[in-house]
Scaffold this motif. Structure first.
Motif, mmCIF file in Angstrom:
data_model
loop_
_atom_site.group_PDB
_atom_site.id
_atom_site.type_symbol
_atom_site.label_atom_id
_atom_site.label_comp_id
_atom_site.label_asym_id
_atom_site.label_seq_id
_atom_site.Cartn_x
_atom_site.Cartn_y
_atom_site.Cartn_z
ATOM 1 N N THR A 52 0.864 -1.158 -0.006
ATOM 2 C CA THR A 52 -0.041 -0.034 0.076
ATOM 3 C C THR A 52 0.954 1.250 0.027
ATOM 4 O OG1 THR A 52 -1.339 -1.026 1.289
ATOM 5 C CG2 THR A 52 -1.822 1.277 1.231
ATOM 6 N N LYS A 53 0.805 2.227 -0.875
ATOM 7 C CA LYS A 53 1.433 3.442 -0.978
ATOM 8 C C LYS A 53 0.978 4.195 0.052
ATOM 9 C CE LYS A 53 3.011 3.310 -5.585
ATOM 10 N NZ LYS A 53 3.511 3.899 -6.951
ATOM 11 N N ALA A 54 1.512 4.950 0.962
ATOM 12 C CA ALA A 54 1.328 6.041 1.904
ATOM 13 C C ALA A 54 2.061 7.473 1.621
ATOM 14 C CB ALA A 54 1.861 5.313 3.181
ATOM 15 N N ILE A 55 1.194 8.273 1.922
ATOM 16 C CA ILE A 55 1.583 9.430 1.701
ATOM 17 C C ILE A 55 2.622 10.036 3.108
ATOM 18 C CG2 ILE A 55 1.121 12.154 1.628
ATOM 19 C CD1 ILE A 55 -1.900 10.929 0.645
ATOM 20 N N GLU A 56 3.852 10.474 2.616
ATOM 21 C CA GLU A 56 4.655 10.545 3.711
ATOM 22 C C GLU A 56 5.011 11.984 4.068
ATOM 23 O OE1 GLU A 56 8.929 10.450 2.296
ATOM 24 O OE2 GLU A 56 7.988 9.062 1.049
ATOM 25 N N ALA A 57 4.026 12.822 3.615
ATOM 26 C CA ALA A 57 4.231 14.246 4.068
ATOM 27 C C ALA A 57 4.235 14.714 5.384
ATOM 28 C CB ALA A 57 3.120 15.015 3.133
ATOM 29 N N TYR A 58 5.230 15.298 5.497
ATOM 30 C CA TYR A 58 5.098 16.072 7.232
ATOM 31 C C TYR A 58 5.658 14.774 8.101
ATOM 32 C CZ TYR A 58 3.424 19.868 4.844
ATOM 33 O OH TYR A 58 3.238 20.957 3.790
ATOM 34 N N SER A 59 5.607 13.372 7.757
ATOM 35 C CA SER A 59 5.898 12.695 8.719
ATOM 36 C C SER A 59 7.320 12.978 9.492
ATOM 37 C CB SER A 59 5.932 11.059 8.185
ATOM 38 O OG SER A 59 7.018 11.133 7.106
ATOM 39 N N THR A 60 8.179 13.320 9.107
ATOM 40 C CA THR A 60 9.317 13.474 9.941
ATOM 41 C C THR A 60 9.574 14.890 10.756
ATOM 42 O OG1 THR A 60 10.738 14.421 7.712
ATOM 43 C CG2 THR A 60 10.782 12.038 8.304
ATOM 44 N N ASP A 78 14.813 8.888 11.541
ATOM 45 C CA ASP A 78 14.141 7.780 10.738
ATOM 46 C C ASP A 78 13.152 6.925 11.478
ATOM 47 O OD1 ASP A 78 16.135 8.701 8.752
ATOM 48 O OD2 ASP A 78 17.462 7.027 9.300
ATOM 49 N N THR A 79 13.459 6.553 12.808
ATOM 50 C CA THR A 79 12.374 5.641 13.607
ATOM 51 C C THR A 79 11.098 6.752 13.532
ATOM 52 O OG1 THR A 79 14.097 4.598 14.540
ATOM 53 C CG2 THR A 79 11.833 4.534 15.366
ATOM 54 N N HIS A 80 11.173 7.826 13.946
ATOM 55 C CA HIS A 80 10.252 8.973 14.231
ATOM 56 C C HIS A 80 9.239 8.988 12.977
ATOM 57 C CE1 HIS A 80 7.940 12.641 14.984
ATOM 58 N NE2 HIS A 80 8.515 13.011 13.958
ATOM 59 N N LEU A 136 3.341 4.734 10.015
ATOM 60 C CA LEU A 136 2.309 3.618 10.535
ATOM 61 C C LEU A 136 1.214 4.082 11.261
ATOM 62 C CD1 LEU A 136 2.040 0.620 10.977
ATOM 63 C CD2 LEU A 136 3.560 0.803 12.804
ATOM 64 N N SER A 137 1.502 5.118 12.256
ATOM 65 C CA SER A 137 0.369 5.466 12.926
ATOM 66 C C SER A 137 -0.826 6.076 12.030
ATOM 67 C CB SER A 137 0.764 6.305 14.116
ATOM 68 O OG SER A 137 1.069 7.524 13.528
ATOM 69 N N GLU A 138 -0.414 6.954 11.211
ATOM 70 C CA GLU A 138 -1.601 7.357 10.232
ATOM 71 C C GLU A 138 -2.177 6.453 9.707
ATOM 72 O OE1 GLU A 138 -1.768 11.541 7.521
ATOM 73 O OE2 GLU A 138 -0.013 10.042 7.176
#
Length: 86
Positions: A20-28, A56-58, A64-66
């Motif tokens: 599944t592709k996830a949007i990573e915007a603002y995740s870091t 990187d873990t953050h 994952l939480s999103e």
């Protein structure tokens, strides 16, 4: 779809794993505690409210939480050992 993601999808499908592709915007940049954004400096992400995690873990925990809960939320972390390859 890029060649790399197509190859990854193919290899996962062979093993019975869905991709599944996830949007990573603002995740870091987003703190899971206070929901405020700031860019991390160095290898550690630190929030003024006391949250600290490897950068990187953050980001991975936020993605994952999103996916699981729909928002960036604090998730329990097991012991993670960061190995730097020289």
């Amino acid at each position: 779809m890029s060649t790399t993601s197509g190859y990854l999808t193919y290899k996962c499908q062979v093993q019975g794993i869905s991709v599944t592709k996830a949007i990573e915007a603002y995740s870091t940049q987003t703190c899971p505690v206070c929901q405020k954004r700031h860019k991390p400096k160095g290898r550690m992400y630190r929030c003024r409210y006391g949250y600290v995690s490897h950068r990187d873990t953050h980001g991975a925990k936020n993605i994952l939480s999103e996916q699981l809960y729909g928002i960036f939320t604090l998730m329990q972390e097991t012991h993670i050992k960061y190995l730097r390859v020289a």
